[in-house]
Write a protein that holds these residues in place. Structure first.
Motif, PDB file in Angstrom:
ATOM      1  N   TRP A 159      16.507  35.153  91.576  1.00  0.00           N
ATOM      2  CA  TRP A 159      17.058  33.728  92.056  1.00  0.00           C
ATOM      3  C   TRP A 159      16.073  32.542  91.308  1.00  0.00           C
ATOM      4  N   GLN A 160      15.017  32.592  91.337  1.00  0.00           N
ATOM      5  CA  GLN A 160      14.041  31.590  91.056  1.00  0.00           C
ATOM      6  C   GLN A 160      13.571  31.787  89.264  1.00  0.00           C
ATOM      7  N   LEU A 174      14.047  36.704  95.665  1.00  0.00           N
ATOM      8  CA  LEU A 174      13.567  35.372  95.024  1.00  0.00           C
ATOM      9  C   LEU A 174      13.017  35.553  93.673  1.00  0.00           C
ATOM     10  N   PRO A 197      20.602  30.594  98.387  1.00  0.00           N
ATOM     11  CA  PRO A 197      19.307  31.217  98.725  1.00  0.00           C
ATOM     12  C   PRO A 197      18.863  30.199 100.234  1.00  0.00           C
ATOM     13  N   PRO A 255      20.646  28.261  87.222  1.00  0.00           N
ATOM     14  CA  PRO A 255      19.615  27.321  87.059  1.00  0.00           C
ATOM     15  C   PRO A 255      19.097  26.990  85.560  1.00  0.00           C
TER      16      PRO A 255
END
Lengths: 307, 284
Positions: free
Chosen positions: B215-216, B212, B262, B234
């Motif tokens: 990926w975030q 996370l 995700p 993103p």
């Protein structure tokens, strides 16, 4: 690597020669990669932010920056613009964190009742969190456009078009809506885990004793939920203090600085204005405010009851 | 939860609660549904059917994959690849070095162990984004701008992951270690053959924390990557908005791709994540 015996009783202070040399060497090798990473990528930059914040903020080309003491802090603390962003940040956190935590708790309680499809509803609530933080603001930006789908639904409902991100009064609440859409289901999942850890016998015993629903919630469930609630409260507070992506994607701090949170302002100062010293001072102040509030939350949650 | 239902009253309450749960859940689901359904419709249909509002605003009239074709035909396919690659690298390297550190902090005896552990705790109290600005300057001077190493390195040492793994390792009986020592096993063997296989739930939990985190990530890739082909998905998607080639269909297709990866991982591994962070992780 030969001595496999461990002393039967552990004494608190051990002299160095009581350590197995092979074991100490092994520990060093096991720890080294992670410790180097933590030192280089967490602790050193934090220290360097502190040092940079004490340097001169006006850096001329070719002139190395000199020590300025607390000047940057003085300038910030007398600037009404900075106080504006402090107030906006505090207002944002003071509304979003309690609102999200309360909503997450209410939904956690609701979705642990025996109702049809409870698992499906939980999944629906959790899904928004899987949309990366840089992406969900884009989706909401499209949905809340003046000619977007939400406004057309509002018109159909007879409410009329709303400006959302383009209005100084609606922009901050709209950001709150976006981050709550992302966060509520995520925090709810942790509270559901906490609720499921409460032994059913406690609640049954209380019900037999004639305690009504509210009494059981207030006197049994809530005290036993202190640990997961503390986790959610603290983690949520930290996440919202350093909130950046939705502001950068949706409003750029505006309109009329109404969404100018400290973290975004520091980024602007560092990369748009090019003033690293002021940006670092802002980050240091942000960390001080955030850590004081987190410590206060810990104190309150451990003081107000035993367990 | 309570004893026997009291007939009609109970039934009504259950009915009201179910409706309430369904309404709230659907409200949260609607934007997600809109994102996915818009990805599968022709771009010009996304903002059609809005005045007056018709059900086709949410449900595609024509299904198409052209948005995905356009997305992967352009640069964004590369950006999705970047995201997947750096996340896999982060989770793999991160798990090895974090679990090794956690092993030392829970199993091995050495001087200043609690002081070292305190450093780990302090490091996760400083949010990464708060120190991203000074760190980005350092990375630029080191020439790590626009490299995979620049994206992966800051994410591999994670205090919370170490903390979660350490708590789990502490629960494994010391006798196992002692027996293996008597048999002449080295520390690496004990770590790799005994502790790691026993710690699957904690490893999954720590792996999700690392996953996370990467990926975030938004601010860090924004600071360290200037070369569009090196950008993560993103950030690339958000920069794509407002460009001349921009269309909403491709945006929604990209958003769907980077969200479904995700979503699938989190939904299948979510119990491990919650357990390791909220229960194990916070017990002292």
């Amino acid at each position: 690597m030969t001595d496999a015996k461990t002393p039967p009783r552990r004494t608190k202070r051990r002299r160095f020669d009581s350590f197995d040399r092979g074991e100490v060497l092994a520990a060093l090798l096991f720890l080294a990669p992670a410790l180097v990473a933590l030192a280089l990528f967490r602790i050193v930059p934090a220290a360097s932010a502190l040092v940079t914040s004490l340097k001169n903020s006006v850096v001329l080309v070719g002139v190395s920056s000199s020590f300025a003491g607390l000047d940057n802090y003085k300038t910030l603390l007398t600037s009404s613009e900075f106080w504006g962003s402090v107030k906006t940040t505090l207002l944002f956190v003071a509304i979003v964190v309690p609102a999200q935590t309360a909503a997450a708790l209410a939904l956690a309680v609701l979705l642990t009742q025996k109702i049809p499809l409870a698992r499906a509803w939980r999944l629906f609530l959790f899904l928004p969190f899987s949309v990366p933080l840089g992406i969900s603001p884009l989706i909401w930006g499209a949905a809340l456009r003046p000619d977007g789908i939400v406004n057309s639904a509002l018109v159909a409902a007879g409410i009329g078009t709303q400006p959302f991100f383009t209005s100084p009064t609606q922009a901050l609440p709209s950001i709150m809506l976006v981050v709550s859409w992302i966060g509520v289901g995520y925090w709810m999942v942790f509270l559901i885990a906490g609720l499921q850890d409460i032994p059913n016998t406690y609640l049954e015993a209380a019900a037999i004793d004639g305690a009504n629903w509210w009494h059981r919630f207030w006197h049994i469930v809530l005290p036993l939920m202190r640990r997961p609630l503390a986790f959610v409260l603290v983690a949520n507070t930290v996440a919202n203090f350093i909130l950046f992506a939705p502001i950068q994607v949706l409003t750029g701090g505006g309109p009329r600085r109404s969404t100018n949170l400290i973290m975004f302002d520091a980024y602007q100062n560092a990369f748009v204005v090019g003033d690293r010293a002021t940006a670092s001072a802002q980050v240091v102040i942000l960390l001080i405010i955030m850590l004081s509030i987190v410590i206060l939350q810990f104190r309150l949650l451990s003081a107000d009851g035993r367990a | 939860m309570a004893r026997k239902g009291r007939g009609l009253g109970r039934f009504l309450l259950r009915y009201v609660l179910t409706v309430l749960a369904a309404v709230v859940a659907l409200m949260f689901f609607l934007p997600f549904f809109w994102m996915v359904s818009s990805a599968f419709r022709p771009a010009e249909e996304i903002f059609a059917f809005l005045s007056p509002l018709s059900p086709y605003a949410l449900i595609p009239k024509t299904l198409t994959l052209e948005n995905f074709a356009q997305l992967f035909g352009g640069r964004l396919g590369r950006n999705v690849f970047n995201s997947v690659l750096i996340t896999v690298l982060t989770v793999t390297i991160g798990l090895v070095i974090c679990s090794a550190a956690a092993f030392a902090l829970s199993v091995l005896r050495f001087p200043f162990r609690s002081a070292v552990f305190a450093v780990v705790v302090v490091s996760f109290l400083i949010p990464f984004d708060a120190i991203a600005i000074p760190l980005a300057d350092t990375f630029r001077t080191l020439g790590l701008q626009n490299t995979y190493a620049g994206l992966v390195l800051p994410a591999i040492g994670d205090g919370l992951a170490i903390f979660v793994l350490r708590q789990f390792f502490m629960g494994i009986p010391q006798e196992m270690k002692e027996a293996a020592r008597v048999d002449g096993a080295g520390w690496w063997t004990i770590f790799w053959r005994i502790y790691a296989p026993l710690s699957k739930p904690a490893l999954i939990g720590a792996g999700l924390i690392l996953f996370l985190g990467q990926w975030q990530a938004y601010l860090w890739p924004l600071l360290i990557i200037t070369e569009p082909s090196m950008q993560v998905a993103p950030v690339a998607l958000s920069q794509f908005v407002g460009q001349y080639e921009f269309n909403f269909g491709a945006l929604f297709a990209g958003a769907t791709v980077v969200s479904l990866i995700p979503a699938v991982i989190l939904l299948s591994l979510q119990p491990y994540f919650v357990r390791s962070v909220s229960s194990q992780g916070l017990k002292e």
